[in-house]
Design an enzyme around this catalytic site. Structure first.
Site, PDB file in Angstrom:
ATOM      1  CB  SER A  64      -0.906   0.012   1.231  1.00  0.00           C
ATOM      2  OG  SER A  64      -1.744  -1.109   1.245  1.00  0.00           O
TER       3      SER A  64
HETATM    4  N1  SAH Z   1      -0.836  -4.624   4.059  1.00  0.00           N
HETATM    5  C1  SAH Z   1      -0.234  -4.988   2.806  1.00  0.00           C
HETATM    6  C2  SAH Z   1      -1.180  -4.652   1.669  1.00  0.00           C
HETATM    7  C3  SAH Z   1      -1.084  -5.630   0.572  1.00  0.00           C
HETATM    8  S1  SAH Z   1      -2.340  -5.490  -0.658  1.00  0.00           S
HETATM    9  C4  SAH Z   1       1.105  -4.294   2.623  1.00  0.00           C
HETATM   10  O1  SAH Z   1       1.353  -3.303   3.289  1.00  0.00           O
HETATM   11  O2  SAH Z   1       1.920  -4.767   1.837  1.00  0.00           O
HETATM   12  C5  SAH Z   1      -3.649  -6.468   0.016  1.00  0.00           C
HETATM   13  C6  SAH Z   1      -3.357  -7.898   0.343  1.00  0.00           C
HETATM   14  O3  SAH Z   1      -4.573  -8.522   0.697  1.00  0.00           O
HETATM   15  C7  SAH Z   1      -2.765  -8.698  -0.805  1.00  0.00           C
HETATM   16  O4  SAH Z   1      -1.565  -9.269  -0.390  1.00  0.00           O
HETATM   17  C8  SAH Z   1      -3.837  -9.758  -1.082  1.00  0.00           C
HETATM   18  O5  SAH Z   1      -3.302 -10.991  -1.500  1.00  0.00           O
HETATM   19  C9  SAH Z   1      -4.520  -9.879   0.256  1.00  0.00           C
HETATM   20  N2  SAH Z   1      -5.868 -10.435   0.199  1.00  0.00           N
HETATM   21  C10 SAH Z   1      -6.796 -10.273  -0.771  1.00  0.00           C
HETATM   22  N3  SAH Z   1      -7.924 -10.960  -0.466  1.00  0.00           N
HETATM   23  C11 SAH Z   1      -7.695 -11.569   0.733  1.00  0.00           C
HETATM   24  C12 SAH Z   1      -8.469 -12.429   1.549  1.00  0.00           C
HETATM   25  N4  SAH Z   1      -9.705 -12.816   1.230  1.00  0.00           N
HETATM   26  N5  SAH Z   1      -7.919 -12.871   2.720  1.00  0.00           N
HETATM   27  C13 SAH Z   1      -6.657 -12.492   3.077  1.00  0.00           C
HETATM   28  N6  SAH Z   1      -5.873 -11.685   2.326  1.00  0.00           N
HETATM   29  C14 SAH Z   1      -6.384 -11.233   1.155  1.00  0.00           C
END
Ligand code: SAH
Length: 213
Positions: A64
């Site tokens: 993010s």
């Molecule tokens: N907090 C992370 C944001 C990553 S983007 C950072 O700072 O890097 C959002 C993440 O949510 C992705 O890695 C994606 O794979 C995950 N995601 C999407 N759907 C999900 C679900 N149903 N359960 C758990 N994680 C999920």
């Protein structure tokens, strides 16, 4: 895993940028000032790691924007010792920020590839979540609930019921809701049966996936 004065200098500049953009919680800013974001990215992005940008982290996902991480962390009003459930571990950067703020973090990720890499990375960096698992955020983590705070870091088409159930009374859930764009939304649990919803403007997240495919 080098973190030198150059990185620290850039981190301080990022903190000032976030302050200019309206982040006022000093504990959030202090955490952003400590977590070496460049180590959560592929080394090819190292020079850009402290810009307010999202970058690819594999499995079609992104880390993010620092502003988004700061904004969500600020809205959660993290207190030391808070039990926090994070949905979407991704790169682990948000996890590290929450840990720096003294939260006990329980985090789940839907992409096996990211889960495997991030679990090892966090432990190498001595960031120790109370729980890190490969799982489905739509189900939450009932075995470890209820939580003081829940943060969803992917765009959700709706509010998953299990997350509301796993929230303590007087706890807060923060969840970006929407498909193309998301409305940053907080749900405060007023009592066993009452919830209060507030909205905080439009953001862009990768989608919260319903089925593993
Ligand atoms: N907090 C992370 C944001 C990553 S983007 C950072 O700072 O890097 C959002 C993440 O949510 C992705 O890695 C994606 O794979 C995950 N995601 C999407 N759907 C999900 C679900 N149903 N359960 C758990 N994680 C999920």
């Amino acid at each position: 895993m080098v973190d030198n004065f150059k990185h620290k200098g850039k981190r301080n500049q990022l903190v000032e940028l976030l302050r200019d953009k309206g982040i006022v919680d000093d504990r959030v800013l202090a955490a952003i000032g400590k977590v070496p974001r460049h180590l959560f990215l592929d080394s090819s992005f190292e020079d850009h790691a402290y810009q307010n940008k999202a970058f690819p982290i594999g499995a079609e996902q992104t880390i993010s924007h620092p502003y988004t991480v700061a904004y969500q962390s600020q809205l959660l009003d993290i207190q030391p010792g808070d039990k926090v459930l994070e949905i979407g571990t991704g790169s682990g950067y948000q996890t590290a920020v929450l840990l720096e703020m003294g939260a006990k973090v329980f985090t789940i990720e839907r992409q096996k590839e990211l889960f495997d890499v991030t679990k090892v990375l966090l432990s190498k960096m001595r960031y120790n979540p109370s729980y890190i698992g490969f799982g489905d955020g739509y189900k939450g983590l009932s075995m470890y609930g209820p939580f003081d705070k829940i943060i969803v870091t992917a765009g959700a088409p709706f509010i998953p019921n299990p997350l509301l159930k796993q929230l303590k009374v007087h706890g807060t859930l923060i969840i970006p809701i929407g498909v193309k764009e998301q409305e940053m939304t907080t749900i405060f649990r007023v009592s066993e049966t009452e919830f209060e919803k507030l909205e905080f403007g439009s953001f862009k997240f990768v989608p919260m996936l319903e089925d593993k495919n």
